[in-house]
Design a protein around this motif. Structure first.
Motif, mmCIF file in Angstrom:
data_model
loop_
_atom_site.group_PDB
_atom_site.id
_atom_site.type_symbol
_atom_site.label_atom_id
_atom_site.label_comp_id
_atom_site.label_asym_id
_atom_site.label_seq_id
_atom_site.Cartn_x
_atom_site.Cartn_y
_atom_site.Cartn_z
ATOM 1 N N UNK A 161 0.778 -1.032 -0.241
ATOM 2 C CA UNK A 161 -0.304 -0.099 -0.141
ATOM 3 C C UNK A 161 1.197 1.197 0.083
ATOM 4 N N UNK A 162 0.343 2.398 -0.443
ATOM 5 C CA UNK A 162 1.136 4.228 -1.108
ATOM 6 C C UNK A 162 2.171 3.748 -1.239
ATOM 7 N N UNK A 163 2.865 2.728 -2.470
ATOM 8 C CA UNK A 163 4.334 2.685 -3.523
ATOM 9 C C UNK A 163 3.151 2.849 -4.950
ATOM 10 N N UNK A 164 4.482 3.161 -5.590
ATOM 11 C CA UNK A 164 3.520 3.679 -6.530
ATOM 12 C C UNK A 164 4.045 2.436 -7.681
ATOM 13 N N UNK A 165 4.482 1.198 -7.241
ATOM 14 C CA UNK A 165 4.439 -0.365 -7.645
ATOM 15 C C UNK A 165 3.146 -0.589 -7.864
ATOM 16 N N UNK A 166 2.438 -0.611 -6.467
ATOM 17 C CA UNK A 166 0.644 -0.768 -6.413
ATOM 18 C C UNK A 166 -0.260 0.621 -6.532
ATOM 19 N N UNK A 167 -0.589 1.397 -5.416
ATOM 20 C CA UNK A 167 -1.064 2.295 -6.321
ATOM 21 C C UNK A 167 -1.410 2.879 -7.986
ATOM 22 N N UNK A 168 -0.307 3.058 -8.592
ATOM 23 C CA UNK A 168 -0.297 3.691 -9.806
ATOM 24 C C UNK A 168 -1.742 2.797 -10.618
ATOM 25 N N UNK A 169 -0.747 0.732 -10.650
ATOM 26 C CA UNK A 169 -2.148 0.337 -11.413
ATOM 27 C C UNK A 169 -3.479 -0.071 -10.591
ATOM 28 N N UNK A 170 -2.961 0.278 -9.642
ATOM 29 C CA UNK A 170 -4.296 0.096 -8.760
ATOM 30 C C UNK A 170 -5.250 1.525 -8.814
ATOM 31 N N UNK A 171 -4.829 2.783 -8.886
ATOM 32 C CA UNK A 171 -6.064 3.388 -9.776
ATOM 33 C C UNK A 171 -6.748 3.546 -11.088
ATOM 34 N N UNK A 172 -5.150 3.285 -11.643
ATOM 35 C CA UNK A 172 -5.809 2.921 -13.299
ATOM 36 C C UNK A 172 -7.116 2.079 -13.493
ATOM 37 N N UNK A 173 -6.844 0.851 -12.918
ATOM 38 C CA UNK A 173 -7.566 0.012 -13.207
ATOM 39 C C UNK A 173 -9.301 0.062 -12.663
ATOM 40 N N UNK A 174 -9.188 0.958 -11.677
ATOM 41 C CA UNK A 174 -10.386 1.310 -10.974
ATOM 42 C C UNK A 174 -11.059 3.163 -11.896
ATOM 43 N N UNK A 175 -9.714 3.696 -12.929
ATOM 44 C CA UNK A 175 -11.013 5.053 -13.293
ATOM 45 C C UNK A 175 -10.405 4.828 -14.656
#
Length: 339
Positions: A161-175
Motif C-alpha cells: 500500500x502507498x507505493x507507486x508500484x501498487x497505487x498507480x496500477x490500482x488507480x488506473x484499473x479503477x479509473x
C-alpha cells in the motif's frame, strides 16, 4: 495652473513608487551559514541532490556564504517541511529539499502535514519525473499495448500500500478499467525485476529513471514494452508511448489522473519558508536558477547519476496550486484508491 498641478502630482506619485525600492537593501549573506535541510536519511536520492546543490549554490548567493547540509528525516519528509514552514528563519539562511509527495500530503489533508503547500516558497526542481508501466517481452505475452490492457489481464508486481508500484496500477484499473492484476509479496522493485526475468510476473509500474538505472539495456534492446507513461506532461523522450492522462473517459477522471501523477511533475523539490521579504524571495529563486545553469553543478550531478532537466519555482508553485484546486470529491477518490 491645473495642468501644472497635475504634472506635479504625477511626479510625486512616481517618486513615491520609486523611493521605497531605493530604501530596500539587498540581502547579503557574507559571513553567514545557510542550512540545506534534507528531509531524508543520508545516502538516498534526495540526500545526494541536496548535498550537490549545497556544494554549488553558495557561489550564487550574495556574500558567498557556506552552505551546510543537515539531514532531518521523518514522516516521509514532512518533518523537514514542517520545520521550514513553522520554525526556520526567513532571512535566506534556510532552504530545503524533501520528498516529492509532501505537497500532495498537505493538499490531501494529512494531519502530520502542518503547512499550506501553496504558501511555501518553491525554488524549483533539478528534474521532473515520468512514471511508466511496462511489460517484460516474451513469446507468449498477451499484453503488447495499452489497447490490449483494456481487454487482457496483466500480472503486475506490487510493493504494498502507498507505493507507486501498487497505487498507480490500482488507480488506473479503477479509473480507466485497465486489467492490472496485482501480485504482492515483494520487498523491493529489484525483486520484481528478477521475478519478471523468471516469468513470475509480467510487469511493473515505476519511474523511467529507475528502469534506466537498474536495467540500462532493457529499453534500447527492446527487452520490455512500454505500455503507458504518466506525469505532469508527456516526456518528449518517450514519443509513441501513450500519455495516460489523455485517455481519461471524462473531465472528472482527467482531474483524478492529473492529481494522481502530479508528484512526478514535482520531481525533487527545493523550497524555503513562506512569506519571505520580496528581496530574500528573489535572491533564493535567482540563486537556485543560476545553480541549475552552472556547468560545475551539472557535471557534479551527472557524476552522481542525475541528468538535470530543471524547472523553476514558478513552475512548481503553479503545479501545486492546480493540485490544491482539485475538487474535494476527486481528491478523496484518488486518496482512497492509493491507500
Amino acid at each position: 495652473m491645473g495642468s501644472i498641478r497635475k504634472a506635479a502630482l504625477g511626479a510625486i506619485c512616481v517618486l513615491a513608487a520609486i523611493l521605497p525600492a531605493f530604501g530596500q537593501s539587498e540581502p547579503n549573506l557574507a559571513g553567514k551559514s545557510v542550512r540545506m535541510v534534507i528531509g531524508s536519511a543520508p545516502g538516498g536520492t534526495y540526500d545526494l541532490l541536496g548535498r550537490a546543490v549545497a556544494r554549488h549554490i553558495g557561489r550564487h548567493l550574495p556574500g558567498n556564504p557556506s552552505v551546510v547540509p543537515q539531514n532531518m528525516p521523518g514522516a516521509g519528509g514532512l518533518v523537514a517541511v514542517n520545520y521550514i514552514y513553522n520554525v526556520a528563519p526567513k532571512d535566506g539562511t534556510a532552504i530545503a529539499i524533501s520528498n516529492k509527495g509532501v505537497a500532495g500530503a498537505a493538499v490531501a489533508g494529512v494531519p502530520e502535514a502542518r503547512f499550506d503547500a501553496t504558501r511555501i516558497t518553491w525554488l524549483g526542481t533539478p528534474f521532473t519525473e515520468t512514471s511508466v508501466c511496462f511489460a517484460y517481452n516474451s513469446l507468449d505475452m498477451q499484453v503488447r499495448s495499452l489497447n490490449d490492457l483494456y481487454e487482457k489481464e496483466l500480472h503486475v508486481g506490487s510493493l504494498g500500500a502507498g507505493t507507486v508500484a501498487t497505487a498507480y496500477p490500482r488507480a488506473l484499473a479503477a479509473l480507466l478499467g485497465l486489467k492490472f492484476k496485482l501480485v504482492g509479496g515483494y520487498a523491493g522493485s529489484n525483486q520484481i525485476y528478477l521475478a519478471m526475468e523468471r516469468g513470475e510476473v509480467e510487469a511493473i509500474c515505476e519511474g523511467i529513471d529507475g528502469v534506466v538505472a537498474k536495467r540500462p539495456t532493457w529499453i534500447p534492446d527492446k527487452v520490455i514494452t512500454l505500455l503507458l507513461q504518466g506525469g505532469a506532461a508527456p516526456n518528449p523522450e518517450l514519443r509513441g508511448v501513450p500519455f495516460i492522462i489523455d485517455h481519461a473517459k471524462n473531465p472528472d477522471d482527467k482531474l483524478a489522473l492529473e492529481f494522481l501523477y502530479a508528484a512526478e511533475g514535482i520531481g525533487r523539490p527545493f523550497f524555503a519558508p513562506p512569506d519571505l521579504p520580496p528581496a530574500v524571495h528573489a535572491m533564493l529563486r535567482n540563486a537556485f536558477d543560476r545553480t541549475m545553469r552552472d556547468p560545475e553543478f551539472a557535471a557534479d550531478a551527472k557524476k552522481l547519476g542525475f541528468d538535470p532537466r530543471p524547472e523553476n519555482g514558478d513552475y512548481l508553485a503553479a503545479l501545486i496550486k492546480r493540485m490544491a484546486a482539485t475538487p474535494q470529491p476527486v481528491k478523496d477518490k484518488v486518496i482512497e484508491l492509493t491507500k
